[in-house]
Design an enzyme around this catalytic site. Structure first.
Site, PDB file in Angstrom:
ATOM      1  N   ASP A   1       0.474  82.167 105.986  1.00  0.00           N
ATOM      2  CA  ASP A   1      -1.172  81.232 105.983  1.00  0.00           C
ATOM      3  C   ASP A   1      -1.776  81.851 107.529  1.00  0.00           C
ATOM      4  OD1 ASP A   1       0.712  81.203 108.668  1.00  0.00           O
ATOM      5  OD2 ASP A   1       0.531  78.779 108.416  1.00  0.00           O
ATOM      6  N   GLY A   2      -0.929  83.972 108.451  1.00  0.00           N
ATOM      7  CA  GLY A   2      -1.762  84.388 108.516  1.00  0.00           C
ATOM      8  C   GLY A   2      -1.700  84.117 110.495  1.00  0.00           C
TER       9      GLY A   2
ATOM     10  N   ASP B   1       4.483  76.280 104.828  1.00  0.00           N
ATOM     11  CA  ASP B   1       4.653  75.213 105.640  1.00  0.00           C
ATOM     12  C   ASP B   1       4.173  73.962 105.923  1.00  0.00           C
ATOM     13  OD1 ASP B   1       7.122  74.431 107.036  1.00  0.00           O
ATOM     14  OD2 ASP B   1       6.006  75.179 108.954  1.00  0.00           O
TER      15      ASP B   1
END
Length: 148
Positions: free
Chosen positions: A12-13, A38
Site C-alpha cells: 500500500d506504500g 491489510d
C-alpha cells in the site's frame, strides 16, 4: 499446510516502502512473492473514525492509525495494490499471479487463483491503465460492462 517459502508483501506504500517491495520481488522471484492488502473497515472510505477489533481507528490521507499513531491496517484494496506493484516495476502478469494463483496454491484452494474451466469464475476486467471496467462473480456480471 501453508508454505513457509512465500513472502507476503503489503504493497500500500505505507506498510512497506516501494524499495522494500521491489527488494522482496527481486529476492523471492515471481513464483514466491505474494502481494496482499491489510484492508480494514476503512478501505475505500473517506477520512474519519472507524473500528478495528473494538479499537477506534482514524483514517486520514489514506493512512489508518490508532489514537497513539500506530498503523492500524490498510485502507487500500487489491486493485490499488496491483497498481502499486506494477508501478514499482513488477510485470503485470506477475503481479496478478502474486495476488491470485500463488496465494490460492499456497493455501490449498484448488478452486481459486486461475481462470480455468472448473474453477470459481470471480474476476475483474481492467483497461490498459488498470482502471476497473467490470466485476464478474460466479460467472455473472456484478457491475460494469463487458462490451468494449
Amino acid at each position: 499446510g501453508a508454505s513457509t517459502t512465500f513472502t507476503v508483501d503489503i504493497s500500500d506504500g505505507i506498510h512497506l516502502h516501494p524499495d522494500i517491495c521491489r527488494l522482496i520481488m527481486r529476492c523471492k522471484g515471481k513464483e514466491l512473492a505474494v502481494a496482499i492488502t491489510d484492508a480494514m473497515e476503512a478501505a475505500g472510505m473517506p477520512d474519519g473514525k472507524y473500528q478495528l477489533g473494538g479499537q477506534d481507528v482514524f483514517l486520514s490521507g489514506g493512512i489508518a492509525r490508532l489514537a497513539d499513531g500506530t498503523i492500524a491496517g490498510s485502507s487500500s484494496n487489491l486493485l490499488e495494490e496491483l497498481k502499486n506493484v506494477v508501478s514499482y516495476g513488477m510485470p503485470l502478469e506477475d503481479a496478478v499471479k502474486a495476488m491470485t494463483e500463488i496465494p490460492a496454491k499456497d493455501l490449498g484452494l484448488a478452486d481459486l487463483g486461475a481462470l480455468e474451466e472448473g474453477r470459481c469464475a470471480d474476476f475483474i476486467v481492467l483497461d490498459e491503465n488498470l482502471n476497473l471496467l467490470a466485476t464478474v462473480i460466479d460467472g455473472k456480471l456484478a457491475n460494469g460492462s463487458l462490451e468494449f
